[in-house]
Scaffold this motif. Structure first.
Motif, PDB file in Angstrom:
ATOM      1  N   VAL A   1       0.816  -1.224   0.000  1.00 56.33           N
ATOM      2  CA  VAL A   1       0.000   0.000   0.000  1.00 56.33           C
ATOM      3  C   VAL A   1       0.848   1.271   0.000  1.00 56.33           C
ATOM      4  N   HIS A   2       1.986   1.228   0.688  1.00 54.70           N
ATOM      5  CA  HIS A   2       2.828   2.436   0.735  1.00 54.70           C
ATOM      6  C   HIS A   2       3.416   2.715  -0.643  1.00 54.70           C
ATOM      7  N   TYR A   3       3.845   1.646  -1.278  1.00 54.72           N
ATOM      8  CA  TYR A   3       4.403   1.785  -2.631  1.00 54.72           C
ATOM      9  C   TYR A   3       3.348   2.369  -3.587  1.00 54.72           C
ATOM     10  N   LEU A   4       2.124   1.825  -3.503  1.00 51.09           N
ATOM     11  CA  LEU A   4       1.070   2.263  -4.420  1.00 51.09           C
ATOM     12  C   LEU A   4       0.666   3.713  -4.155  1.00 51.09           C
ATOM     13  N   ALA A   5       0.529   4.050  -2.873  1.00 52.18           N
ATOM     14  CA  ALA A   5       0.117   5.425  -2.539  1.00 52.18           C
ATOM     15  C   ALA A   5       1.179   6.419  -2.980  1.00 52.18           C
ATOM     16  N   GLU A   6       2.450   6.063  -2.760  1.00 52.20           N
ATOM     17  CA  GLU A   6       3.536   6.977  -3.123  1.00 52.20           C
ATOM     18  C   GLU A   6       3.614   7.138  -4.649  1.00 52.20           C
ATOM     19  N   ALA A   7       3.445   6.012  -5.356  1.00 47.20           N
ATOM     20  CA  ALA A   7       3.516   6.078  -6.828  1.00 47.20           C
ATOM     21  C   ALA A   7       2.403   6.976  -7.371  1.00 47.20           C
ATOM     22  N   GLN A   8       1.220   6.859  -6.774  1.00 48.19           N
ATOM     23  CA  GLN A   8       0.099   7.688  -7.215  1.00 48.19           C
ATOM     24  C   GLN A   8       0.376   9.155  -6.917  1.00 48.19           C
ATOM     25  N   ARG A   9       0.954   9.406  -5.742  1.00 49.55           N
ATOM     26  CA  ARG A   9       1.258  10.796  -5.374  1.00 49.55           C
ATOM     27  C   ARG A   9       2.256  11.397  -6.364  1.00 49.55           C
ATOM     28  N   GLU A  10       3.288  10.619  -6.664  1.00 47.84           N
ATOM     29  CA  GLU A  10       4.308  11.100  -7.610  1.00 47.84           C
ATOM     30  C   GLU A  10       3.700  11.392  -8.978  1.00 47.84           C
ATOM     31  N   ALA A  11       2.734  10.545  -9.383  1.00 51.23           N
ATOM     32  CA  ALA A  11       2.145  10.718 -10.713  1.00 51.23           C
ATOM     33  C   ALA A  11       1.175  11.898 -10.756  1.00 51.23           C
ATOM     34  N   THR A  12       0.494  12.161  -9.638  1.00 51.84           N
ATOM     35  CA  THR A  12      -0.578  13.164  -9.659  1.00 51.84           C
ATOM     36  C   THR A  12      -0.113  14.562  -9.259  1.00 51.84           C
ATOM     37  N   ARG A  13       0.883  14.635  -8.369  1.00 48.09           N
ATOM     38  CA  ARG A  13       1.309  15.966  -7.884  1.00 48.09           C
ATOM     39  C   ARG A  13       1.627  16.951  -9.020  1.00 48.09           C
ATOM     40  N   PRO A  14       2.383  16.548 -10.036  1.00 51.01           N
ATOM     41  CA  PRO A  14       2.673  17.527 -11.113  1.00 51.01           C
ATOM     42  C   PRO A  14       1.392  18.033 -11.776  1.00 51.01           C
ATOM     43  N   LEU A  15       0.390  17.154 -11.912  1.00 50.98           N
ATOM     44  CA  LEU A  15      -0.876  17.569 -12.536  1.00 50.98           C
ATOM     45  C   LEU A  15      -1.598  18.574 -11.643  1.00 50.98           C
ATOM     46  N   ILE A  16      -1.517  18.330 -10.327  1.00 51.37           N
ATOM     47  CA  ILE A  16      -2.176  19.239  -9.382  1.00 51.37           C
ATOM     48  C   ILE A  16      -1.515  20.618  -9.443  1.00 51.37           C
ATOM     49  N   LEU A  17      -0.195  20.611  -9.457  1.00 51.59           N
ATOM     50  CA  LEU A  17       0.522  21.887  -9.432  1.00 51.59           C
ATOM     51  C   LEU A  17       0.304  22.696 -10.704  1.00 51.59           C
ATOM     52  N   ALA A  18       0.029  21.989 -11.815  1.00 51.64           N
ATOM     53  CA  ALA A  18      -0.122  22.699 -13.091  1.00 51.64           C
ATOM     54  C   ALA A  18      -1.585  23.017 -13.418  1.00 51.64           C
ATOM     55  N   ALA A  19      -2.537  22.608 -12.549  1.00 50.16           N
ATOM     56  CA  ALA A  19      -3.962  22.755 -12.901  1.00 50.16           C
ATOM     57  C   ALA A  19      -4.377  24.218 -12.994  1.00 50.16           C
ATOM     58  N   ASP A  20      -5.337  24.475 -13.892  1.00 47.14           N
ATOM     59  CA  ASP A  20      -5.814  25.845 -14.099  1.00 47.14           C
ATOM     60  C   ASP A  20      -6.895  26.240 -13.096  1.00 47.14           C
ATOM     61  N   ALA A  21      -7.628  25.247 -12.570  1.00 48.62           N
ATOM     62  CA  ALA A  21      -8.737  25.566 -11.663  1.00 48.62           C
ATOM     63  C   ALA A  21      -8.912  24.432 -10.668  1.00 48.62           C
ATOM     64  N   GLY A  22      -9.580  24.731  -9.554  1.00 49.98           N
ATOM     65  CA  GLY A  22      -9.836  23.717  -8.535  1.00 49.98           C
ATOM     66  C   GLY A  22     -11.308  23.686  -8.176  1.00 49.98           C
ATOM     67  N   MET A  23     -11.767  22.497  -7.776  1.00 52.29           N
ATOM     68  CA  MET A  23     -13.181  22.359  -7.431  1.00 52.29           C
ATOM     69  C   MET A  23     -13.326  21.556  -6.149  1.00 52.29           C
ATOM     70  N   THR A  24     -14.255  21.976  -5.315  1.00 50.09           N
ATOM     71  CA  THR A  24     -14.565  21.199  -4.115  1.00 50.09           C
ATOM     72  C   THR A  24     -16.072  20.994  -4.043  1.00 50.09           C
ATOM     73  N   GLY A  25     -16.452  20.068  -3.179  1.00 44.92           N
ATOM     74  CA  GLY A  25     -17.863  19.950  -2.826  1.00 44.92           C
ATOM     75  C   GLY A  25     -18.074  20.791  -1.581  1.00 44.92           C
ATOM     76  N   CYS A  26     -18.997  20.348  -0.744  1.00 45.36           N
ATOM     77  CA  CYS A  26     -19.264  21.085   0.494  1.00 45.36           C
ATOM     78  C   CYS A  26     -19.998  20.149   1.449  1.00 45.36           C
ATOM     79  N   ASN A  27     -19.593  20.157   2.714  1.00 48.05           N
ATOM     80  CA  ASN A  27     -20.346  19.372   3.707  1.00 48.05           C
ATOM     81  C   ASN A  27     -21.424  20.221   4.377  1.00 48.05           C
ATOM     82  N   PHE A  28     -21.065  21.471   4.675  1.00 47.10           N
ATOM     83  CA  PHE A  28     -22.044  22.341   5.333  1.00 47.10           C
ATOM     84  C   PHE A  28     -21.836  23.777   4.831  1.00 47.10           C
ATOM     85  N   ALA A  29     -22.944  24.439   4.500  1.00 44.97           N
ATOM     86  CA  ALA A  29     -22.883  25.852   4.090  1.00 44.97           C
ATOM     87  C   ALA A  29     -23.629  26.642   5.162  1.00 44.97           C
TER      88      ALA A  29
END
Ligand code: SF4
Length: 512
Positions: free
Chosen positions: A231-259
């Motif tokens: 699990v550590h290997y898989l989580a780290e590999a995913q983090r390495e693959a996704t972080r560059p995409l996150i840093l380069a993203a043009d916009a961000g979106m969230t949901g909401c639990n309470f407004a």
């Protein structure tokens, strides 16, 4: 004297294991992550329900396939029951738990009966902090509004945190159709995205997958070692693959639990901090909020925050409870308030309180049907007990089988932190669907026969006597065949020597 070689079966040795520990030239047996499963071919992951347009989803068929995969079924059942037990431990640690549930229920019911006022109050206060507020009547309008905002900013990529509302709106496929890349930042949701599957649970989206399933998905999509399911290997590999995409993203979106209407702020609860990445890394933040998420005052938040994580995962609080008030410096914040059938649901006398749901998943974790059939067997955005009462409000025909996927044991109602009478609503849906002729012919015919028999005591007793006789004397293949759906998975109980009715007549009835 030289050290004897380690007694390890060659099958247990992963070929290229960078974590293997050697001593005196020999590999140690107990090195962390030095083993791989004995079975060289892991059990394939059972897939979800086959959905064909508007045709009724056959949940039982998909559930049977899930049950036929024993490793998956066992893991799923045990993992969710573990969450249920942790929830119970947390609950017993709070003396005023039942009062909290009643209070949460009352706050939600009050808000839902004054929803227009609180939504307008939220809108006014959010606008006063510089937030752009939009209203979406349905899923299509939601997707178009978000697309419009992204187009205005020339955005081509969007990072988003988990949101059941966006699943409900078919947001990812829509964005793919207009050429905008969406990257999920929640690990479970990202696994599901890479596997082209919907989330199977509102809190733990990939809970139906074994480690080996995740290893297979990642090896196929991000190039990890297919034999390594650490699990550590898989989580780290995913983090390495996704972080560059996150840093380069043009916009961000969230949901909401309470407004919170009083302040115009909204709160997102996560355990990975991924909502904060989506909200803070790009300058443009869009939040999709179902209109039922509004609560009147900030002081009410404490009631829900105390209940949410304890009910969901059996932990006192989520790792991150992030409050959003306005755009970051130099940035822009948009809120889309989405109806998508909620106003209509509010008008359904027997089902409106389903809008109190805070999506904790506790009813799913405790449900014996859900635990053994997996969330994807429901073929709908919402699964488990809460899904059984929400999904038919979207499409009665398509989800007409779902309210029958329940034992009606009431455990869901008992654990619900906002006191929704879930099992009673499931039962009410059965009646509504039968009245509206939305049940399959075989079920309708069986219920008609049952109705006739139960309304005629003499005929009922004759039928019971005939069935008892048949069970006692007929050959097995006559009882257990393809026509007997009940007998496919269970043994029919042995008939008693005497029915209760005949015992009562003999012992308590009027003596002639
Ligand atoms: S119905 Fe209740 S228990 Fe189920 S997800 Fe919603 S709040 Fe949680």
């Amino acid at each position: 004297m030289s050290t004897p070689p380690a007694m390890l079966h060659p099958e247990l040795l992963a070929e290229d294991d960078m974590h293997a520990i050697y001593r005196d030239g020999h590999r140690l047996d107990h090195a962390e992550a030095a083993s791989k499963p004995l079975r060289s071919r892991p059990e394939p992951q059972p897939r979800g329900a086959k959905v064909h347009g508007n045709r009724p989803v056959d949940q039982a068929e998909a559930a049977a396939r899930f049950i036929a995969a024993p490793e998956h079924e066992k893991m799923h059942d045990e993992r969710l029951w573990d969450l249920r037990q942790k929830r119970d431990r947390e609950m017993h640690g709070i003396a005023e738990w039942e009062e909290l549930r009643s209070l949460a229920s009352a706050i939600k019911e009050h808000t839902l009966t004054h929803l227009d006022q609180y939504l307008e109050q939220f809108e006014d206060n959010a606008r006063s902090h510089g937030v752009h507020v939009h209203w979406a009547r349905d899923a299509a309008e939601h997707n178009q509004i978000v697309h419009g905002i992204l187009s205005d900013h020339g955005a081509k990529s969007l990072i988003k945190s988990k949101s059941m509302l966006t699943e409900e709106c078919g947001f990812r496929p829509y964005m793919a159709s207009v050429g905008i890349e969406v990257i999920e930042t929640d690990l479970g949701e990202r696994i599901q995205q890479l596997d082209n599957e919907d989330p199977s649970h509102v809190v733990v989206p990939a809970v139906h997958k074994l480690r080996t399933d995740v290893a297979e998905v990642f090896s196929r999509t991000i190039g990890t070692d297919p034999a390594n399911s650490d699990v550590h290997y898989l989580a780290e590999a995913q983090r390495e693959a996704t972080r560059p995409l996150i840093l380069a993203a043009d916009a961000g979106m969230t949901g909401c639990n309470f407004a919170v209407a009083e302040t115009g702020t909204f709160v997102v609860c996560t355990n990975e901090g991924n909502a904060d990445l989506s909200a803070n890394v790009p300058k443009l933040h869009i939040a999709s909020i179902g209109i039922e998420k509004v609560i009147p005052r900030l002081e009410h938040l404490a009631v829900f925050v105390r209940l949410l994580s304890r009910s969901a995962l059996g932990s006192p609080v989520t790792q991150y409870t992030s409050h959003f008030r306005g755009p970051r410096a130099g940035g822009e914040m948009h809120v889309v308030l989405v109806d998508n059938g909620r106003s209509e649901r509010l008008g359904l006398e027997e089902f409106w309180t389903s809008l109190k749901c805070i999506r904790c998943g506790a009813c799913m974790n405790t449900c014996p049907v859900y635990r053994r059939s997996g969330g994807l067997s429901y073929g709908a955005t919402y699964s488990g007990p809460i899904g059984l009462i929400i999904d038919p409000t979207f499409n009665q025909r398509k989800y007409s089988n779902l309210p029958f996927a329940s034992t009606l044991n009431g455990s869901c109602t008992n654990v619900c932190p906002v006191k929704i009478n879930i099992h009673e609503q499931i039962y009410a849906w059965r009646r509504v669907l039968v009245e509206r002729h939305e049940t399959p012919l075989a079920k309708k015919a069986a219920m008609k026969v049952a109705g006739e028999l139960l309304s005629r005591p003499a005929a009922y007793r004759a039928a019971i006597a005939a069935a008892d006789m048949a069970l006692a004397h007929l050959p097995r293949f006559v009882i257990y065949n393809g026509l007997n759906a009940w007998g496919r998975h269970r043994e029919v109980p042995h008939p008693p020597k005497q029915t209760f009715h005949s015992w009562y007549q003999a012992n308590r009835g009027e003596k002639k």
